[in-house]
Every structure is written in structure tokens, then in C-alpha cells.
Design a protein around this motif. Structure first.
Motif, mmCIF file in Angstrom:
data_model
loop_
_atom_site.group_PDB
_atom_site.id
_atom_site.type_symbol
_atom_site.label_atom_id
_atom_site.label_comp_id
_atom_site.label_asym_id
_atom_site.label_seq_id
_atom_site.Cartn_x
_atom_site.Cartn_y
_atom_site.Cartn_z
ATOM 1 N N UNK A 5 13.324 -10.361 3.184
ATOM 2 C CA UNK A 5 11.955 -10.935 3.226
ATOM 3 C C UNK A 5 11.129 -11.708 4.797
ATOM 4 N N UNK A 6 11.906 -12.022 5.174
ATOM 5 C CA UNK A 6 11.493 -13.230 6.878
ATOM 6 C C UNK A 6 10.839 -12.148 7.639
ATOM 7 N N UNK A 96 8.285 0.572 4.234
ATOM 8 C CA UNK A 96 8.802 -0.782 3.827
ATOM 9 C C UNK A 96 7.905 -1.888 4.351
ATOM 10 N N UNK A 97 7.272 -1.256 5.869
ATOM 11 C CA UNK A 97 6.843 -2.557 6.165
ATOM 12 C C UNK A 97 4.393 -2.521 6.099
ATOM 13 N N UNK A 98 4.970 -0.846 5.685
ATOM 14 C CA UNK A 98 3.290 -0.279 5.096
ATOM 15 C C UNK A 98 3.036 -1.156 3.498
ATOM 16 N N UNK A 99 3.744 -0.850 2.945
ATOM 17 C CA UNK A 99 4.368 -1.605 0.768
ATOM 18 C C UNK A 99 4.039 -2.776 2.001
ATOM 19 N N UNK A 100 4.535 -3.832 2.593
ATOM 20 C CA UNK A 100 3.953 -5.646 2.877
ATOM 21 C C UNK A 100 2.557 -5.569 3.774
ATOM 22 N N UNK A 101 2.593 -4.399 4.305
ATOM 23 C CA UNK A 101 0.565 -4.857 4.826
ATOM 24 C C UNK A 101 -0.209 -4.363 3.753
ATOM 25 N N UNK A 107 -3.486 -10.281 -0.668
ATOM 26 C CA UNK A 107 -2.768 -11.308 -1.024
ATOM 27 C C UNK A 107 -1.119 -11.640 -2.170
ATOM 28 N N UNK A 108 -0.786 -10.832 -1.964
ATOM 29 C CA UNK A 108 0.912 -10.637 -2.821
ATOM 30 C C UNK A 108 2.068 -10.225 -1.827
ATOM 31 N N UNK A 112 6.194 -12.203 -6.236
ATOM 32 C CA UNK A 112 8.407 -11.061 -6.700
ATOM 33 C C UNK A 112 7.541 -9.726 -6.150
ATOM 34 N N UNK A 113 5.784 -9.217 -6.573
ATOM 35 C CA UNK A 113 5.514 -8.283 -5.562
ATOM 36 C C UNK A 113 6.023 -7.754 -4.669
ATOM 37 N N UNK A 114 6.868 -8.625 -3.745
ATOM 38 C CA UNK A 114 7.960 -8.357 -2.727
ATOM 39 C C UNK A 114 8.798 -7.154 -2.617
#
Length: 192
Positions: A5-6, A96-101, A107-108, A112-114
Motif C-alpha cells: 500500500x505504501x 495497479x498504479x493507474x488505478x491508484x492515480x 479522494x478514495x 478500502x477501494x485501494x
């Protein structure tokens, strides 16, 4: 899980994601335009196992490998598979990083959306298992077993299903971002 997660939180800058996106899609386009068509030249039009999202059975694999012949099997093993051993890592990491971006933009990210960021990673892992199965079958041909084919086919199904889920999630996030953008512009227009 916390370290992953970090990692996701620290690596999802726009420039990094864009760079990875370009690299990932360059490899994908190379496979679609070079290695897959060249491998299929040996297959008499039969689809390669990597390109069968609904899976396959022992009869299909036997027919495909027979159609490929010794030279086609060798080409599959030494040209298509090596490129496809790079792509799952790029796919999993990039998307993975695109979804995180995008989660960060709405602001999610720190919710838990992560966990939806793990969908492309799991799809990439399934792609590796699919590749390992294809390698084993190519090396053991003509001694193929029903178990090897069913196992490899299962990983193909998992990969394609999770890839579809990823694209549905991505499209949903883009729609949410679009709605948020329109609302923000409407609000700022009303305050002027």
C-alpha cells in the motif's frame, strides 16, 4: 500488505504512470503486430493459447501444436513467450498504479477501494502461470495431459476475466472523474 500500500501511494505520480503506460502498451503493440502474427503464420489461422479468453481443451492444444509444427512450436517458445514474460509484470504494475492515480484524484486512495488496485496484479500473476503452463506443454508435446491443459486453460480464464474486470473498473473510474470534473466546472462557473 502495508508495504505494498505504501509502494502504491508513493509511486502513482502522473509522470511515472504515463511512462509505464507508454512502455506497457509499446510491448503490447509489439506482441500484437510482430510476435503473435509471426507465430500464427505457423498455425494455419488457429489462435494461440494466449489469445483464447474462453479457454481451450486438450483437442484444441493438440491441433494447434500439430499445426504449428516443430518450427512453429520453437518460434512460440523462443519469440512469443519471452516477450509475454515481460508483459504481465508491466501490465500488473502499470495498471495497479493507474488505478491508484485515479483513486487519488477522486479522494478514495486511502480507503478500502485501494484493494481494486490488486486486480491487474492478480491478472498479471495468472498470465505468468498461463505462460508457465504453455511452456511446459510446448516442451512436453506430444505428451500432453488433460490436467496440464485444464490447469493452463484455467489460468487463461482467470487472466481474461480479471482483465475484463479491470477495464470495467477503469471505465467506471473515468466516468466518476468526468462527472466530478463537470460538477467542479459548473460550480466554479456559478460562483463567477
Amino acid at each position: 500488505m502495508n508495504s505494498l500500500t505504501k509502494f502504491i501511494n508513493g509511486k502513482n505520480s502522473g509522470k511515472k504512470v504515463l511512462g509505464l503506460f507508454i512502455l506497457t502498451n509499446a510491448v503490447y503493440v509489439f506482441m500484437l503486430t510482430v510476435t503473435i502474427p509471426k507465430t500464427m503464420e505457423f498455425s494455419n489461422g488457429m489462435k494461440l493459447l494466449d489469445m483464447m479468453p474462453m479457454g481451450y481443451d486438450l483437442n484444441y492444444v493438440n491441433e494447434l501444436f500439430k499445426s504449428l509444427g516443430e518450427n512453429g512450436q520453437k518460434f512460440y517458445l523462443t519469440n512469443q513467450i519471452p516477450v509475454d514474460m515481460i508483459y504481465p509484470l508491466l501490465f500488473g504494475l502499470t495498471y495497479c498504479l493507474l488505478l491508484a492515480f485515479f483513486l487519488k484524484k477522486i479522494n478514495k486512495l486511502n480507503t478500502p477501494f485501494i484493494y481494486i488496485c490488486f486486480i491487474p496484479i492478480i491478472a498479471g500473476i495468472a498470465d505468468y502461470f498461463e505462460n508457465f503452463g504453455i511452456i511446459a506443454m510446448l516442451k512436453n508435446y506430444p505428451e500432453l495431459t488433460e490436467v496440464a491443459v485444464k490447469t493452463t486453460s484455467s489460468f487463461s480464464l482467470i487472466k481474461s476475466s480479471l482483465t475484463s474486470v479491470f477495464f470495467i473498473v477503469l471505465i467506471t473510474m473515468l466516468i466518476i472523474l468526468g462527472i466530478k470534473f463537470v460538477r467542479r466546472n459548473k460550480t466554479s462557473a456559478n460562483t463567477i
